[in-house]
Design a protein around this motif. Structure first.
Motif, PDB file in Angstrom:
ATOM      1  N   GLY A  43       0.925  -1.086   0.023  1.00  0.00           N
ATOM      2  CA  GLY A  43       0.146  -0.102   0.137  1.00  0.00           C
ATOM      3  C   GLY A  43       0.797   1.264   0.239  1.00  0.00           C
ATOM      4  N   GLY A  44       0.224   2.156  -0.263  1.00  0.00           N
ATOM      5  CA  GLY A  44       0.915   3.199  -0.284  1.00  0.00           C
ATOM      6  C   GLY A  44       1.365   4.005  -2.221  1.00  0.00           C
ATOM      7  N   LYS A  45       2.454   4.867  -2.493  1.00  0.00           N
ATOM      8  CA  LYS A  45       2.171   5.940  -3.394  1.00  0.00           C
ATOM      9  C   LYS A  45       3.995   5.632  -3.540  1.00  0.00           C
ATOM     10  CE  LYS A  45       0.020   9.475  -3.159  1.00  0.00           C
ATOM     11  NZ  LYS A  45      -1.360   9.229  -1.947  1.00  0.00           N
ATOM     12  N   ARG A  46       4.504   5.423  -2.272  1.00  0.00           N
ATOM     13  CA  ARG A  46       6.009   5.410  -2.241  1.00  0.00           C
ATOM     14  C   ARG A  46       6.845   6.719  -2.950  1.00  0.00           C
ATOM     15  NH1 ARG A  46       4.653   2.024   1.367  1.00  0.00           N
ATOM     16  NH2 ARG A  46       4.973  -0.126   0.327  1.00  0.00           N
ATOM     17  N   LEU A  47       5.942   8.087  -2.831  1.00  0.00           N
ATOM     18  CA  LEU A  47       5.709   9.399  -3.305  1.00  0.00           C
ATOM     19  C   LEU A  47       7.357   9.855  -3.173  1.00  0.00           C
ATOM     20  CD1 LEU A  47       3.192  11.303  -3.288  1.00  0.00           C
ATOM     21  CD2 LEU A  47       4.148   9.699  -5.160  1.00  0.00           C
ATOM     22  N   ARG A  48       7.776   9.328  -1.654  1.00  0.00           N
ATOM     23  CA  ARG A  48       9.081   9.727  -1.062  1.00  0.00           C
ATOM     24  C   ARG A  48      10.838   9.070  -1.481  1.00  0.00           C
ATOM     25  NH1 ARG A  48       4.803   9.709   1.440  1.00  0.00           N
ATOM     26  NH2 ARG A  48       3.972  12.166   2.203  1.00  0.00           N
ATOM     27  N   ILE A  82       0.994   6.035  11.025  1.00  0.00           N
ATOM     28  CA  ILE A  82       0.744   5.015  11.761  1.00  0.00           C
ATOM     29  C   ILE A  82      -0.199   6.094  13.061  1.00  0.00           C
ATOM     30  CG2 ILE A  82       1.255   2.663  13.537  1.00  0.00           C
ATOM     31  CD1 ILE A  82       2.768   2.052  11.715  1.00  0.00           C
ATOM     32  N   HIS A  83       1.112   6.669  13.842  1.00  0.00           N
ATOM     33  CA  HIS A  83       0.849   7.344  15.052  1.00  0.00           C
ATOM     34  C   HIS A  83       0.008   8.652  14.524  1.00  0.00           C
ATOM     35  CE1 HIS A  83       5.221   6.579  17.470  1.00  0.00           C
ATOM     36  NE2 HIS A  83       4.318   5.476  17.150  1.00  0.00           N
ATOM     37  N   ASP A  84      -0.373   8.815  13.248  1.00  0.00           N
ATOM     38  CA  ASP A  84      -1.031   9.826  12.757  1.00  0.00           C
ATOM     39  C   ASP A  84      -3.117   9.716  12.744  1.00  0.00           C
ATOM     40  OD1 ASP A  84      -1.615  12.737  11.979  1.00  0.00           O
ATOM     41  OD2 ASP A  84      -2.933  11.556  10.261  1.00  0.00           O
ATOM     42  N   ARG A  95      -6.532   3.582   6.569  1.00  0.00           N
ATOM     43  CA  ARG A  95      -5.693   3.956   6.299  1.00  0.00           C
ATOM     44  C   ARG A  95      -5.397   3.135   4.883  1.00  0.00           C
ATOM     45  NH1 ARG A  95      -3.327   8.374   5.970  1.00  0.00           N
ATOM     46  NH2 ARG A  95      -3.380   9.201   8.219  1.00  0.00           N
ATOM     47  N   ARG A  96      -5.124   2.969   3.498  1.00  0.00           N
ATOM     48  CA  ARG A  96      -4.622   3.552   2.717  1.00  0.00           C
ATOM     49  C   ARG A  96      -5.866   1.881   2.482  1.00  0.00           C
ATOM     50  NH1 ARG A  96       1.835   2.599   3.740  1.00  0.00           N
ATOM     51  NH2 ARG A  96       2.775   4.646   3.004  1.00  0.00           N
ATOM     52  N   GLY A  97      -6.567   2.275   2.299  1.00  0.00           N
ATOM     53  CA  GLY A  97      -7.795   0.868   2.350  1.00  0.00           C
ATOM     54  C   GLY A  97      -8.039  -0.171   3.213  1.00  0.00           C
ATOM     55  N   GLY A 151      10.888  19.685  11.963  1.00  0.00           N
ATOM     56  CA  GLY A 151       9.866  19.238  10.957  1.00  0.00           C
ATOM     57  C   GLY A 151       8.988  18.714  11.220  1.00  0.00           C
ATOM     58  N   MET A 152       9.101  17.180  10.879  1.00  0.00           N
ATOM     59  CA  MET A 152       7.443  16.223  10.855  1.00  0.00           C
ATOM     60  C   MET A 152       6.587  16.891  12.513  1.00  0.00           C
ATOM     61  SD  MET A 152       6.610  12.740   9.557  1.00  0.00           S
ATOM     62  CE  MET A 152       7.574  12.248  10.536  1.00  0.00           C
ATOM     63  N   VAL A 153       7.783  16.837  13.129  1.00  0.00           N
ATOM     64  CA  VAL A 153       6.770  16.292  14.671  1.00  0.00           C
ATOM     65  C   VAL A 153       6.206  17.866  15.009  1.00  0.00           C
ATOM     66  CG1 VAL A 153       7.352  15.998  17.376  1.00  0.00           C
ATOM     67  CG2 VAL A 153       8.371  14.294  15.358  1.00  0.00           C
ATOM     68  N   ALA A 215       3.019  22.777  -1.529  1.00  0.00           N
ATOM     69  CA  ALA A 215       2.221  22.828  -2.901  1.00  0.00           C
ATOM     70  C   ALA A 215       0.776  21.437  -2.959  1.00  0.00           C
ATOM     71  CB  ALA A 215       2.546  22.775  -4.485  1.00  0.00           C
ATOM     72  N   PHE A 216       1.584  20.083  -2.754  1.00  0.00           N
ATOM     73  CA  PHE A 216       0.730  18.920  -2.561  1.00  0.00           C
ATOM     74  C   PHE A 216      -0.336  18.652  -1.319  1.00  0.00           C
ATOM     75  CE2 PHE A 216       1.251  14.946  -0.208  1.00  0.00           C
ATOM     76  CZ  PHE A 216       0.873  13.366  -1.556  1.00  0.00           C
ATOM     77  N   GLN A 217       0.538  19.172  -0.591  1.00  0.00           N
ATOM     78  CA  GLN A 217      -1.289  19.705   0.920  1.00  0.00           C
ATOM     79  C   GLN A 217      -1.790  20.767   0.164  1.00  0.00           C
ATOM     80  OE1 GLN A 217      -0.738  18.334   4.015  1.00  0.00           O
ATOM     81  NE2 GLN A 217      -2.756  18.901   3.689  1.00  0.00           N
ATOM     82  N   LEU A 219      -2.471  21.363  -2.290  1.00  0.00           N
ATOM     83  CA  LEU A 219      -4.152  19.941  -3.563  1.00  0.00           C
ATOM     84  C   LEU A 219      -4.893  19.541  -2.403  1.00  0.00           C
ATOM     85  CD1 LEU A 219      -1.566  19.373  -6.649  1.00  0.00           C
ATOM     86  CD2 LEU A 219      -4.212  20.501  -6.027  1.00  0.00           C
ATOM     87  N   ASP A 220      -3.938  18.731  -1.160  1.00  0.00           N
ATOM     88  CA  ASP A 220      -4.849  17.767  -0.532  1.00  0.00           C
ATOM     89  C   ASP A 220      -6.436  17.846  -0.408  1.00  0.00           C
ATOM     90  OD1 ASP A 220      -4.930  15.130   0.117  1.00  0.00           O
ATOM     91  OD2 ASP A 220      -4.324  15.902   2.527  1.00  0.00           O
ATOM     92  N   ASP A 221      -5.438  19.692   0.314  1.00  0.00           N
ATOM     93  CA  ASP A 221      -7.034  20.785   1.014  1.00  0.00           C
ATOM     94  C   ASP A 221      -7.785  20.431  -0.123  1.00  0.00           C
ATOM     95  OD1 ASP A 221      -5.800  20.904   3.182  1.00  0.00           O
ATOM     96  OD2 ASP A 221      -5.494  22.367   3.442  1.00  0.00           O
TER      97      ASP A 221
HETATM   98  C1  GRG Z   1       2.282  11.806  14.013  1.00  0.00           C
HETATM   99  C2  GRG Z   1       4.937  13.110  14.083  1.00  0.00           C
HETATM  100  C3  GRG Z   1       3.664  12.134  13.442  1.00  0.00           C
HETATM  101  C4  GRG Z   1       3.029  13.134  12.347  1.00  0.00           C
HETATM  102  C5  GRG Z   1       2.554  12.892  11.423  1.00  0.00           C
HETATM  103  C6  GRG Z   1       2.123  12.491   8.368  1.00  0.00           C
HETATM  104  C7  GRG Z   1       1.350  12.714   9.090  1.00  0.00           C
HETATM  105  C8  GRG Z   1       1.916  13.929  10.384  1.00  0.00           C
HETATM  106  C9  GRG Z   1      -0.037  12.971   9.324  1.00  0.00           C
HETATM  107  C10 GRG Z   1      -0.600  12.184   7.829  1.00  0.00           C
HETATM  108  C11 GRG Z   1      -1.783  13.227   7.471  1.00  0.00           C
HETATM  109  C12 GRG Z   1      -1.537  13.992   6.607  1.00  0.00           C
HETATM  110  C13 GRG Z   1      -2.874  13.436   5.622  1.00  0.00           C
HETATM  111  C14 GRG Z   1      -1.013  14.472   5.878  1.00  0.00           C
HETATM  112  C15 GRG Z   1      -0.689  15.601   5.151  1.00  0.00           C
HETATM  113  C16 GRG Z   1      -0.278  15.073   3.485  1.00  0.00           C
HETATM  114  C17 GRG Z   1       0.499  13.607   3.545  1.00  0.00           C
HETATM  115  C18 GRG Z   1       1.330  13.858   4.130  1.00  0.00           C
HETATM  116  C19 GRG Z   1      -0.682  12.140   3.205  1.00  0.00           C
HETATM  117  C20 GRG Z   1       0.163  11.227   2.876  1.00  0.00           C
HETATM  118  O1  GRG Z   1       0.944  11.471   2.460  1.00  0.00           O
HETATM  119  P1  GRG Z   1       0.725   9.774   0.585  1.00  0.00           P
HETATM  120  O2  GRG Z   1      -0.206  10.882   0.018  1.00  0.00           O
HETATM  121  O3  GRG Z   1       0.455   8.713   1.487  1.00  0.00           O
HETATM  122  O4  GRG Z   1       1.844  10.090   0.179  1.00  0.00           O
HETATM  123  P2  GRG Z   1       0.811   7.040   0.944  1.00  0.00           P
HETATM  124  O5  GRG Z   1      -0.567   6.130   1.855  1.00  0.00           O
HETATM  125  O6  GRG Z   1       0.089   7.146  -0.323  1.00  0.00           O
HETATM  126  O7  GRG Z   1       2.397   6.787   1.142  1.00  0.00           O
END
Ligand code: GRG
Length: 290
Positions: A43-48, A82-84, A95-97, A151-153, A215-217, A219-221
């Protein structure tokens, strides 16, 4: 290389490497590892990781060197998802279907799988046989910055705070730069570090990643609003309905689209300042926000 060929060639390599690094000898904590595989694999698009490989190729690097760091970064991304999803964070059942990890197992296991994936990512980087000592240190410094308290945290913390009171447009941008864009930046930097790029190139990658993530975020909104309109006939996303500000709250729908266009233009400009062609990195990043 064409995008279609890039994906056909490298997505399976990422999947195979993730599977390989998550295969462990029989142990009493096998349930922890099985739960990690449930979340990460299939699962997951593996964008990173794909951004890392696109960046490595664009700077003339070896993808065999970049593959392990790319996968370490995906593990950090999976931990964050997972934590989110936990009830104390965004409280998502899917998550991821499929059921999110704490629904598939239990909350304690989900917390620990996240902890494991985060520490394991650094273990993989610290012991990566394919990297030189200086590459290893640079990648660890980069990931520590992007995933941690700057950063992310930090972004996730600001996001939790934003549920309590409305936030300014500037803070909204800062929140998403930290929460989403920092890891994109790290992804491009990993590829460039693996390829031995110059400091100037690394700095440009960092800037491109931050603009890309923002920009990705946005677009998500925008997609959230469009989806909600299709489902409920209302131009309001679930975040907005819960009183949480989004880019649409601050910019309006058209203003948000203009922001994406502006960031896209800035990314195109930055891509043109490398002094050499980076076609794959350009195609992959720009497709993510079109
Ligand atoms: C818990 C420290 C901590 C951080 C969580 C990533 C994140 C931060 C929260 C996820 C919620 C969210 C919608 C974030 C914004 C955009 C995003 C990162 C979406 C998910 O990434 P994709 O689209 O997912 O690359 P897949 O599943 O394809 O890997």
């Amino acid at each position: 290389m064409q995008l279609a060929l890039f994906e056909k060639s490298y997505l399976p390599l990422i999947e195979a490497k993730l599977k390989e690094v998550l295969t462990f000898p029989e142990s009493p904590q096998e349930k922890l590892f099985a739960a990690a595989r449930y979340s990460v694999l299939g699962g997951g698009k593996r964008l990173r990781p794909m951004l890392t490989l696109a960046s490595a190729i664009s700077f003339g690097g070896n993808t065999e060197i970049a593959l392990l760091p790319a996968c370490a970064l995906e593990l950090v991304h999976c931990y964050s998802l997972i934590h989110d999803d936990l009830p104390c964070m965004d409280d998502d059942d899917f998550r991821r279907g499929k059921p999110s990890l704490h629904k598939h197992t239990d909350e304690g296991t989900a917390v620990l799988v996240g902890d494991f994936l985060l520490t394991y990512a650094f273990d993989l980087l610290a012991n990566a046989p394919c990297l030189s000592d200086s590459q290893r240190i640079r990648m660890i410094q980069t990931l520590t910055h992007s995933a941690g308290g700057q950063g992310m945290v930090a972004g996730q913390f600001l996001d939790l705070e934003a549920e309590k009171a409305p936030i300014s447009k500037e803070l909204q941008r800062d929140l998403h730069s930290k929460k989403t864009a920092e890891l994109f930046s790290c992804a491009l930097l990993f590829g460039a570090i693996a390829a031995g790029s110059s400091e100037e190139e690394l700095e440009n990658c960092r800037k491109i990643g931050l603009k890309l993530g923002l920009a990705f975020q946005i677009l998500d909104d925008i997609l959230d609003i469009t989806a909600s309109e299709e489902k409920h006939g209302k131009k309001i996303s679930s975040d907005q309905a819960n009183g949480k500000s989004t880019f649409i709250t601050h910019y309006g729908l058209n203003g948000a689209k203009e922001e994406v266009a502006k960031l896209t233009h800035e990314i195109e400009h930055a891509l043109n300042t490398f002094g050499h062609e980076t076609p794959l990195m350009a195609d992959f990043t720009l497709r993510m926000i079109r």
